[in-house]
Design a protein around this motif. Sequence first.
Motif, PDB file in Angstrom:
ATOM      1  N   TYR A  62       3.041   7.040  -1.965  1.00 32.71           N
ATOM      2  CA  TYR A  62       1.885   6.192  -2.225  1.00 32.71           C
ATOM      3  C   TYR A  62       1.907   4.924  -1.378  1.00 32.71           C
ATOM      4  O   TYR A  62       0.844   4.421  -1.003  1.00 32.71           O
ATOM      5  CB  TYR A  62       1.753   5.870  -3.719  1.00 32.71           C
ATOM      6  CG  TYR A  62       0.953   6.926  -4.436  1.00 32.71           C
ATOM      7  CD1 TYR A  62      -0.435   6.927  -4.379  1.00 32.71           C
ATOM      8  CD2 TYR A  62       1.583   7.942  -5.139  1.00 32.71           C
ATOM      9  CE1 TYR A  62      -1.172   7.915  -5.013  1.00 32.71           C
ATOM     10  CE2 TYR A  62       0.854   8.930  -5.777  1.00 32.71           C
ATOM     11  CZ  TYR A  62      -0.526   8.899  -5.711  1.00 32.71           C
ATOM     12  OH  TYR A  62      -1.258   9.884  -6.334  1.00 32.71           O
ATOM     13  N   GLU A  63       3.076   4.413  -1.052  1.00 37.04           N
ATOM     14  CA  GLU A  63       3.151   3.274  -0.134  1.00 37.04           C
ATOM     15  C   GLU A  63       2.501   3.648   1.200  1.00 37.04           C
ATOM     16  O   GLU A  63       1.736   2.864   1.765  1.00 37.04           O
ATOM     17  CB  GLU A  63       4.605   2.852   0.097  1.00 37.04           C
ATOM     18  CG  GLU A  63       5.244   2.158  -1.076  1.00 37.04           C
ATOM     19  CD  GLU A  63       6.743   1.966  -0.910  1.00 37.04           C
ATOM     20  OE1 GLU A  63       7.290   2.210   0.204  1.00 37.04           O
ATOM     21  OE2 GLU A  63       7.386   1.581  -1.901  1.00 37.04           O
ATOM     22  N   LYS A  64       2.810   4.827   1.702  1.00 33.76           N
ATOM     23  CA  LYS A  64       2.221   5.304   2.961  1.00 33.76           C
ATOM     24  C   LYS A  64       0.718   5.554   2.801  1.00 33.76           C
ATOM     25  O   LYS A  64      -0.082   5.141   3.638  1.00 33.76           O
ATOM     26  CB  LYS A  64       2.875   6.619   3.403  1.00 33.76           C
ATOM     27  CG  LYS A  64       4.258   6.509   3.946  1.00 33.76           C
ATOM     28  CD  LYS A  64       4.744   7.918   4.275  1.00 33.76           C
ATOM     29  CE  LYS A  64       6.144   7.949   4.755  1.00 33.76           C
ATOM     30  NZ  LYS A  64       6.346   7.319   6.031  1.00 33.76           N
ATOM     31  N   ALA A  65       0.350   6.264   1.748  1.00 33.79           N
ATOM     32  CA  ALA A  65      -1.052   6.645   1.548  1.00 33.79           C
ATOM     33  C   ALA A  65      -1.939   5.417   1.382  1.00 33.79           C
ATOM     34  O   ALA A  65      -3.057   5.387   1.914  1.00 33.79           O
ATOM     35  CB  ALA A  65      -1.181   7.563   0.342  1.00 33.79           C
ATOM     36  N   MET A  66      -1.463   4.417   0.682  1.00 32.98           N
ATOM     37  CA  MET A  66      -2.276   3.222   0.452  1.00 32.98           C
ATOM     38  C   MET A  66      -2.498   2.435   1.741  1.00 32.98           C
ATOM     39  O   MET A  66      -3.469   1.711   1.860  1.00 32.98           O
ATOM     40  CB  MET A  66      -1.634   2.342  -0.614  1.00 32.98           C
ATOM     41  CG  MET A  66      -1.584   3.002  -1.982  1.00 32.98           C
ATOM     42  SD  MET A  66      -3.210   3.453  -2.613  1.00 32.98           S
ATOM     43  CE  MET A  66      -3.866   1.840  -2.909  1.00 32.98           C
ATOM     44  N   GLN A  67      -1.602   2.581   2.691  1.00 40.12           N
ATOM     45  CA  GLN A  67      -1.739   1.883   3.971  1.00 40.12           C
ATOM     46  C   GLN A  67      -2.496   2.718   5.015  1.00 40.12           C
ATOM     47  O   GLN A  67      -2.883   2.190   6.054  1.00 40.12           O
ATOM     48  CB  GLN A  67      -0.359   1.504   4.515  1.00 40.12           C
ATOM     49  CG  GLN A  67       0.334   0.472   3.668  1.00 40.12           C
ATOM     50  CD  GLN A  67       1.741   0.176   4.152  1.00 40.12           C
ATOM     51  OE1 GLN A  67       2.140   0.604   5.235  1.00 40.12           O
ATOM     52  NE2 GLN A  67       2.486  -0.548   3.359  1.00 40.12           N
ATOM     53  N   ASP A  68      -2.696   3.983   4.730  1.00 40.23           N
ATOM     54  CA  ASP A  68      -3.373   4.860   5.671  1.00 40.23           C
ATOM     55  C   ASP A  68      -4.858   4.513   5.716  1.00 40.23           C
ATOM     56  O   ASP A  68      -5.509   4.356   4.670  1.00 40.23           O
ATOM     57  CB  ASP A  68      -3.182   6.318   5.243  1.00 40.23           C
ATOM     58  CG  ASP A  68      -3.775   7.276   6.235  1.00 40.23           C
ATOM     59  OD1 ASP A  68      -3.121   7.552   7.255  1.00 40.23           O
ATOM     60  OD2 ASP A  68      -4.912   7.743   5.992  1.00 40.23           O
ATOM     61  N   GLU A  69      -5.408   4.412   6.924  1.00 39.97           N
ATOM     62  CA  GLU A  69      -6.812   3.997   7.054  1.00 39.97           C
ATOM     63  C   GLU A  69      -7.792   5.026   6.514  1.00 39.97           C
ATOM     64  O   GLU A  69      -8.908   4.672   6.121  1.00 39.97           O
ATOM     65  CB  GLU A  69      -7.147   3.625   8.487  1.00 39.97           C
ATOM     66  CG  GLU A  69      -7.062   4.755   9.479  1.00 39.97           C
ATOM     67  CD  GLU A  69      -7.357   4.294  10.900  1.00 39.97           C
ATOM     68  OE1 GLU A  69      -8.102   5.017  11.585  1.00 39.97           O
ATOM     69  OE2 GLU A  69      -6.845   3.247  11.308  1.00 39.97           O
TER      70      GLU A  69
END
Length: 119
Positions: A18-25
């Motif tokens: 979720y850290e990655k997904a939340m930062q994904d444009e």
Amino acid sequence: MHDIENKEDIKILVDRFYEKAMQDELLGPIFHHAVKDWEAHMPRMYSFWGTLLIGEMSYHGSPFGVHRGAGLKKIHFDTWVKLFNDTVDENFEGPTAESAKNFARTNGYIFESKLRMLE
């Protein structure tokens, strides 16, 4: 590295994904819009993946229904699968980690196909 073995491993996997997904444009705005209560959402995700990967058997529900009507396309699922698999590879190795990646690929394909049929 070690395999996904327990609730703490599930929590690491889900939190880091979720850290990655939340930062994904592409995915970030969708999650920000769709998830209204993160305190309730995250335990459900721990339960979902714990049930699938370590036999926790605590998840009850239908994840497909939540995704209907969100305007998701193949690119969203492809991005989700890539981020998820990258997260697994960065943190775990072993048979359960491979099962997690296989499940993500399979479910991404199934969800995307079902949503396309409903258009």
